[in-house]
Design a protein around this motif. Structure first.
Motif, PDB file in Angstrom:
ATOM      1  N   LYS A  37       0.840  -1.194   0.000  1.00  0.00           N
ATOM      2  CA  LYS A  37       0.000   0.000   0.000  1.00  0.00           C
ATOM      3  C   LYS A  37       0.875   1.244   0.000  1.00  0.00           C
ATOM      4  O   LYS A  37       2.012   1.214   0.460  1.00  0.00           O
ATOM      5  CB  LYS A  37      -0.928   0.015   1.208  1.00  0.00           C
ATOM      6  N   CYS A  52      -4.697   5.956  -9.786  1.00  0.00           N
ATOM      7  CA  CYS A  52      -4.638   4.493  -9.904  1.00  0.00           C
ATOM      8  C   CYS A  52      -4.498   3.984 -11.334  1.00  0.00           C
ATOM      9  O   CYS A  52      -4.750   2.813 -11.595  1.00  0.00           O
ATOM     10  CB  CYS A  52      -5.851   3.834  -9.247  1.00  0.00           C
ATOM     11  N   ARG A  63      -5.962   0.407  -6.105  1.00  0.00           N
ATOM     12  CA  ARG A  63      -7.328   0.813  -5.765  1.00  0.00           C
ATOM     13  C   ARG A  63      -7.247   1.816  -4.629  1.00  0.00           C
ATOM     14  O   ARG A  63      -6.431   1.653  -3.727  1.00  0.00           O
ATOM     15  CB  ARG A  63      -8.148  -0.391  -5.313  1.00  0.00           C
ATOM     16  N   GLU A  64      -8.108   2.826  -4.650  1.00  0.00           N
ATOM     17  CA  GLU A  64      -8.148   3.793  -3.559  1.00  0.00           C
ATOM     18  C   GLU A  64      -8.908   3.184  -2.381  1.00  0.00           C
ATOM     19  O   GLU A  64      -9.944   2.550  -2.569  1.00  0.00           O
ATOM     20  CB  GLU A  64      -8.837   5.079  -4.006  1.00  0.00           C
ATOM     21  N   THR A  65      -8.372   3.371  -1.168  1.00  0.00           N
ATOM     22  CA  THR A  65      -8.989   2.801   0.024  1.00  0.00           C
ATOM     23  C   THR A  65      -8.577   3.605   1.252  1.00  0.00           C
ATOM     24  O   THR A  65      -7.758   4.523   1.155  1.00  0.00           O
ATOM     25  CB  THR A  65      -8.573   1.317   0.185  1.00  0.00           C
ATOM     26  N   VAL A  67      -6.810   3.020   4.904  1.00  0.00           N
ATOM     27  CA  VAL A  67      -6.035   2.087   5.714  1.00  0.00           C
ATOM     28  C   VAL A  67      -5.739   2.778   7.041  1.00  0.00           C
ATOM     29  O   VAL A  67      -5.106   3.841   7.051  1.00  0.00           O
ATOM     30  CB  VAL A  67      -4.716   1.683   5.014  1.00  0.00           C
ATOM     31  N   TYR A  73      -3.412   4.054  -1.430  1.00  0.00           N
ATOM     32  CA  TYR A  73      -3.587   3.246  -2.636  1.00  0.00           C
ATOM     33  C   TYR A  73      -3.192   1.825  -2.291  1.00  0.00           C
ATOM     34  O   TYR A  73      -2.082   1.589  -1.805  1.00  0.00           O
ATOM     35  CB  TYR A  73      -2.698   3.741  -3.780  1.00  0.00           C
ATOM     36  N   LYS A  74      -4.082   0.876  -2.526  1.00  0.00           N
ATOM     37  CA  LYS A  74      -3.798  -0.545  -2.299  1.00  0.00           C
ATOM     38  C   LYS A  74      -3.273  -1.098  -3.624  1.00  0.00           C
ATOM     39  O   LYS A  74      -3.992  -1.138  -4.618  1.00  0.00           O
ATOM     40  CB  LYS A  74      -5.094  -1.244  -1.874  1.00  0.00           C
TER      41      LYS A  74
END
Length: 83
Positions: A37, A52, A63-65, A67, A73-74
């Protein structure tokens, strides 16, 4: 949940697309492990135009997430390389 510290690590790494070798980020990474990430606040230079997506070949690399409460970004496995 604890947030990652703002200042973060000192070591910077260059992140590039694995397919076309186009630079994506310059990132302050901590630790020795694989890149899983990328916290948005640790990105030093961002070369992407759309989030992304690789600016060279337009392939999605992450993928945007959220954490630990921080935007990140994952990374999709095998889509980026790190130097």
């Amino acid at each position: 949940m604890a947030k990652p510290n703002k200042k973060g690590p000192v070591r910077t790494v260059q992140i590039a697309c694995a397919k076309c070798k186009t630079p994506i980020f310059k990132y302050r990474k901590g630790g020795k492990g694989a890149l899983v990430k990328c916290f948005k606040e640790r990105i030093v230079e961002n070369y992407t135009t759309t989030p992304c997506q690789c600016p060279g070949c337009e392939q999605p690399f992450a993928r945007e997430t959220l954490v630990r409460g921080a935007p990140a970004y994952k990374i999709i496995g095998g889509k980026v390389t790190m130097k």
